[in-house]
Scaffold this motif. Structure first.
Motif, PDB file in Angstrom:
ATOM      1  N   CYS A 103      37.082  34.253  48.932  1.00 37.41           N
ATOM      2  CA  CYS A 103      36.771  33.540  47.693  1.00 37.41           C
ATOM      3  C   CYS A 103      35.671  32.527  47.998  1.00 37.41           C
ATOM      4  O   CYS A 103      35.872  31.602  48.788  1.00 37.41           O
ATOM      5  CB  CYS A 103      38.015  32.830  47.151  1.00 37.41           C
ATOM      6  SG  CYS A 103      37.687  31.968  45.597  1.00 37.41           S
TER       7      CYS A 103
ATOM      8  N   THR B   5      41.560  44.403  55.994  1.00 41.96           N
ATOM      9  CA  THR B   5      40.821  44.196  54.744  1.00 41.96           C
ATOM     10  C   THR B   5      40.775  42.687  54.524  1.00 41.96           C
ATOM     11  O   THR B   5      41.764  41.997  54.756  1.00 41.96           O
ATOM     12  CB  THR B   5      41.555  44.889  53.572  1.00 41.96           C
ATOM     13  OG1 THR B   5      41.422  46.302  53.751  1.00 41.96           O
ATOM     14  CG2 THR B   5      40.965  44.501  52.233  1.00 41.96           C
TER      15      THR B   5
ATOM     16  N   HIS C  61      34.669  36.272  43.804  1.00 42.44           N
ATOM     17  CA  HIS C  61      35.712  37.054  44.492  1.00 42.44           C
ATOM     18  C   HIS C  61      35.057  38.197  45.256  1.00 42.44           C
ATOM     19  O   HIS C  61      34.284  38.964  44.659  1.00 42.44           O
ATOM     20  CB  HIS C  61      36.695  37.663  43.485  1.00 42.44           C
ATOM     21  CG  HIS C  61      37.454  36.639  42.695  1.00 42.44           C
ATOM     22  ND1 HIS C  61      38.419  35.836  43.239  1.00 42.44           N
ATOM     23  CD2 HIS C  61      37.385  36.293  41.384  1.00 42.44           C
ATOM     24  CE1 HIS C  61      38.929  35.039  42.313  1.00 42.44           C
ATOM     25  NE2 HIS C  61      38.315  35.288  41.175  1.00 42.44           N
ATOM     26  N   ASN C  62      35.360  38.335  46.530  1.00 42.29           N
ATOM     27  CA  ASN C  62      34.751  39.383  47.361  1.00 42.29           C
ATOM     28  C   ASN C  62      35.844  40.035  48.201  1.00 42.29           C
ATOM     29  O   ASN C  62      36.676  39.328  48.785  1.00 42.29           O
ATOM     30  CB  ASN C  62      33.720  38.773  48.321  1.00 42.29           C
ATOM     31  CG  ASN C  62      32.719  37.879  47.588  1.00 42.29           C
ATOM     32  OD1 ASN C  62      31.668  38.336  47.183  1.00 42.29           O
ATOM     33  ND2 ASN C  62      33.064  36.601  47.398  1.00 42.29           N
ATOM     34  N   VAL C  63      35.817  41.363  48.254  1.00 44.06           N
ATOM     35  CA  VAL C  63      36.771  42.067  49.119  1.00 44.06           C
ATOM     36  C   VAL C  63      35.997  42.971  50.076  1.00 44.06           C
ATOM     37  O   VAL C  63      35.145  43.760  49.640  1.00 44.06           O
ATOM     38  CB  VAL C  63      37.773  42.920  48.296  1.00 44.06           C
ATOM     39  CG1 VAL C  63      38.782  43.588  49.237  1.00 44.06           C
ATOM     40  CG2 VAL C  63      38.513  42.056  47.286  1.00 44.06           C
TER      41      VAL C  63
ATOM     42  N   TYR D 240      39.863  39.433  51.998  1.00 40.15           N
ATOM     43  CA  TYR D 240      39.512  38.842  50.697  1.00 40.15           C
ATOM     44  C   TYR D 240      38.812  37.519  50.960  1.00 40.15           C
ATOM     45  O   TYR D 240      39.294  36.704  51.764  1.00 40.15           O
ATOM     46  CB  TYR D 240      40.771  38.612  49.847  1.00 40.15           C
ATOM     47  CG  TYR D 240      40.504  37.713  48.666  1.00 40.15           C
ATOM     48  CD1 TYR D 240      39.808  38.190  47.554  1.00 40.15           C
ATOM     49  CD2 TYR D 240      40.895  36.384  48.669  1.00 40.15           C
ATOM     50  CE1 TYR D 240      39.538  37.357  46.474  1.00 40.15           C
ATOM     51  CE2 TYR D 240      40.625  35.545  47.603  1.00 40.15           C
ATOM     52  CZ  TYR D 240      39.942  36.041  46.501  1.00 40.15           C
ATOM     53  OH  TYR D 240      39.659  35.213  45.453  1.00 40.15           O
TER      54      TYR D 240
END
Ligand SMILES: Cc1cc2nc3c(=O)[nH]c(=O)nc-3n(C[C@H](O)[C@H](O)[C@H](O)COP(=O)(O)OP(=O)(O)OC[C@H]3O[C@@H](n4cnc5c(N)ncnc54)[C@H](O)[C@@H]3O)c2cc1C
Length: 241
Positions: free
Chosen positions: A89, A85, A60-62, A87
């Motif tokens: 995956c 922003t 998971h990366n934001v 997100y």
């Protein structure tokens, strides 16, 4: 109208389809508040396979934008955020096996639902630029870049789930009592029950599952109350040790 002798659970994100008349005029009495209530957010969603470079991704990366206020001002104005922003995956990361050279990725950007406003989010090229230029600024590159079929837009969500207005989570959850204004399991139509992320208590797999439990409990309770079998004494005794 009744739903027949067997209870039916209408399970969907798009409970608004009932009040909109998409399932016939008799069902327009169900969940009427969904016609006027503000809708929750939609999204632009990429699903693709590619090689990545430049950032050591986890599952998971934001990637946060610099100014969340500007992002939400854009969303409230009905346009996709100019500085979003993101997100991301990386679905093959964090698993026992090493990721393949060409990995599977899902990228989600917030987008407004369809509200009769002009919707530039339908356009593939601006969305591709906004997404992958933003990620490149963080040092992340993909090869190849995904094509148009890899992108699901608010308009495509509306086509997949008619009357949802592309909104992913039913009515807007933004208000102190919003969760209690969502449609509940029982409807004015005997035997028809609502479950899913458009119903109380809300969206997301755990909440949708809870709503299914509410519907099951309502069905069991109503069927007990409407049982046509008369109560009767049972013959015989109870065998005890
Ligand atoms: C991109 C994205 C990412 C998400 N990520 C998460 C997450 O990480 N965690 C989380 O908890 N939630 C997440 N959610 C939200 C979650 O997926 C939903 O809240 C949940 O799946 C809703 O469940 P549901 O049963 O109401 O609807 P759905 O899961 O949409 O199920 C409805 C089903 O009905 C079927 N259907 C539709 N119309 C018909 C028809 N006419 N006849 C027969 N079948 C039909 C559909 O094919 C579908 O299988 C995400 C949603 C999206 C869009």
């Amino acid at each position: 109208m009744t739903a027949g002798s067997r209870p039916i659970a209408f399970c969907s994100t798009a409970i608004r389809a009932l009040a909109s008349g998409l399932l016939g005029p008799a069902a327009t009495t169900v969940a009427r508040q969904t016609l006027k209530a503000e809708r929750s957010l939609s999204a632009q969603v990429w699903a693709f396979a590619a090689k990545s470079a430049g950032v050591d991704l986890v599952h998971h990366n934001v990637f946060f934008c610099a100014g969340p206020k500007a992002e939400f001002d854009d969303l409230h104005a009905g346009r996709p955020p100019r500085a979003p922003t993101i997100y991301l995956c990386a679905q093959d990361r964090g698993l026992p096996d090493a990721p393949p050279e060409r990995e599977r990725f899902e990228i989600i950007l917030n987008a407004p639902p369809l509200c009769g406003l002009s919707h530039p989010s339908e356009e593939f090229a601006p969305c591709q630029t906004r997404t992958f230029l933003t990620l490149a600024r963080f040092g992340l590159r993909f090869d190849p870049l995904p094509e148009a079929f890899a992108l699901t837009t608010p308009g495509r969500f509306e086509r997949l789930f008619p009357a949802s207005l592309g909104s992913l989570y039913g009515q807007s959850p933004h208000a102190m009592m919003a969760a209690f204004q969502r449609p509940t399991a029982r409807t004015p139509i005997a035997g028809l029950y609502l479950a899913g992320s458009g119903a109380h208590p809300g969206a997301g797999v755990p909440m949708a599952t809870l709503s299914a439990r509410h519907a099951a409990e309502a069905i069991l309770s109503d069927r007990t109350l409407t049982s046509t079998c008369p109560q009767t004494a049972m013959p015989g005794g109870t065998s005890t040790a």
